[in-house]
Write a protein that holds these residues in place. Structure first.
Motif, mmCIF file in Angstrom:
data_model
loop_
_atom_site.group_PDB
_atom_site.id
_atom_site.type_symbol
_atom_site.label_atom_id
_atom_site.label_comp_id
_atom_site.label_asym_id
_atom_site.label_seq_id
_atom_site.Cartn_x
_atom_site.Cartn_y
_atom_site.Cartn_z
ATOM 1 N N LYS A 38 -3.970 -25.784 -53.400
ATOM 2 C CA LYS A 38 -4.553 -24.698 -53.004
ATOM 3 C C LYS A 38 -5.914 -24.034 -53.632
ATOM 4 O O LYS A 38 -5.734 -24.459 -54.595
ATOM 5 C CB LYS A 38 -4.039 -23.657 -52.976
ATOM 6 N N GLN A 64 -7.656 -22.792 -57.917
ATOM 7 C CA GLN A 64 -7.158 -23.681 -57.689
ATOM 8 C C GLN A 64 -6.183 -23.679 -58.498
ATOM 9 O O GLN A 64 -5.976 -23.502 -59.800
ATOM 10 C CB GLN A 64 -8.482 -25.209 -57.417
ATOM 11 N N THR A 65 -4.669 -24.057 -57.401
ATOM 12 C CA THR A 65 -2.908 -24.142 -58.292
ATOM 13 C C THR A 65 -3.107 -25.593 -57.046
ATOM 14 O O THR A 65 -3.415 -25.882 -56.164
ATOM 15 C CB THR A 65 -2.697 -22.913 -57.902
ATOM 16 N N THR A 66 -1.677 -25.662 -57.450
ATOM 17 C CA THR A 66 -1.171 -27.107 -56.987
ATOM 18 C C THR A 66 0.144 -26.218 -56.584
ATOM 19 O O THR A 66 0.831 -25.977 -57.567
ATOM 20 C CB THR A 66 -1.217 -28.659 -57.827
ATOM 21 N N GLU A 67 1.074 -26.661 -55.654
ATOM 22 C CA GLU A 67 1.942 -25.942 -55.615
ATOM 23 C C GLU A 67 3.231 -27.700 -54.609
ATOM 24 O O GLU A 67 2.799 -27.093 -53.568
ATOM 25 C CB GLU A 67 2.304 -25.032 -55.660
ATOM 26 N N VAL A 110 0.552 -29.906 -52.906
ATOM 27 C CA VAL A 110 -0.542 -29.313 -52.081
ATOM 28 C C VAL A 110 -1.185 -28.290 -53.016
ATOM 29 O O VAL A 110 -0.712 -27.650 -54.115
ATOM 30 C CB VAL A 110 0.166 -28.283 -50.942
ATOM 31 N N GLY A 167 -1.640 -34.213 -54.270
ATOM 32 C CA GLY A 167 -1.314 -33.156 -54.575
ATOM 33 C C GLY A 167 -0.850 -32.269 -55.955
ATOM 34 O O GLY A 167 -0.121 -31.473 -56.156
ATOM 35 N N THR A 188 -8.644 -20.796 -53.409
ATOM 36 C CA THR A 188 -8.882 -19.763 -52.728
ATOM 37 C C THR A 188 -10.194 -19.407 -53.026
ATOM 38 O O THR A 188 -10.366 -19.942 -54.492
ATOM 39 C CB THR A 188 -7.865 -18.347 -53.294
ATOM 40 N N SER A 193 -3.390 -22.725 -38.288
ATOM 41 C CA SER A 193 -3.104 -22.478 -39.774
ATOM 42 C C SER A 193 -1.886 -23.799 -39.984
ATOM 43 O O SER A 193 -1.287 -23.596 -41.067
ATOM 44 C CB SER A 193 -2.649 -20.686 -40.580
ATOM 45 N N LYS A 253 -4.992 -27.701 -43.704
ATOM 46 C CA LYS A 253 -5.112 -26.407 -43.371
ATOM 47 C C LYS A 253 -5.963 -25.534 -44.047
ATOM 48 O O LYS A 253 -5.682 -25.235 -45.200
ATOM 49 C CB LYS A 253 -3.222 -26.251 -42.902
ATOM 50 N N ASN A 292 -6.042 -21.626 -43.706
ATOM 51 C CA ASN A 292 -5.635 -20.097 -43.857
ATOM 52 C C ASN A 292 -6.793 -18.676 -43.772
ATOM 53 O O ASN A 292 -7.484 -18.768 -45.327
ATOM 54 C CB ASN A 292 -4.073 -19.995 -45.010
#
Length: 185
Positions: free
Chosen positions: A66, A58-61, A64, A31, A68, A152, A101, A103
């Protein structure tokens, strides 16, 4: 006593030889950046390519990925990535592990899908409360494990594919079910 020592040493050598053939884990995605930046081909069905689909980000942080999507009524969005030549072989069997996971996944799930050059594969649906087998597109979805808590939290999902074509699914190291590979159309 000498015969026992010899048998013991031969047994140890045999066990060491078997260990020499074990495959080392290979990271096929991490990620630290978007999948497309790591050689994955992206598939999209969202507002960027379809005016009736929801916008997806889409983002990475922190290692990870992510993504949405907020889908309004009658909207659908989908992001997907695929990659060829991963070196997975059904004749030897292989294992895929993903840490994920969800959320606030009101409607459902995301899928982990894979298939070989002959079109035999799997499609696992992961939602907050259940795991489903969606492998056969001509058949209904099969529940593998229900009654999961929507906590979550990150969980580790492992799919161990045996040369026999049976997939064993683990969640956090615990076996939750088995299902056969299917022929994708």
């Amino acid at each position: 006593m000498k015969k026992t020592k010899t048998i013991f040493l031969i047994g140890c050598f045999f066990l060491l030889a078997i260990g020499g053939f074990a495959q080392k884990p290979v990271t096929i995605y991490s990620g630290v950046s978007a999948p497309a930046q790591q050689g994955w081909n992206e598939l999209k069905l969202d507002a960027s390519v379809n005016s009736v689909a929801a916008t997806t980000t889409q983002t990475t942080e922190g290692g990870v990925l992510k993504f949405t999507s907020v889908n309004a009524q009658d909207e659908f969005s989908q992001l997907g990535w695929y990659r060829n030549n991963l070196g997975l072989s059904l004749s030897k069997g292989y294992t895929i592990e993903i840490k994920a996971k969800l959320n606030e996944a009101a409607k459902g799930a995301f899928n982990i899908q894979g298939y070989d050059n002959e079109g035999k594969g799997f499609r696992l649906g992961i939602s907050e409360t259940q795991l489903t087998n969606q492998s056969n597109p001509l058949d209904s979805t099969t529940l593998i494990k229900g009654d999961l808590t929507g906590d979550s939290e990150f969980h580790i999902y492992r799919l161990a594919v045996a040369p026999s074509g049976i997939v064993t699914l683990y969640r956090d190291g615990v076996t939750v079910g088995n299902f056969p590979l299917s022929a994708f159309q």
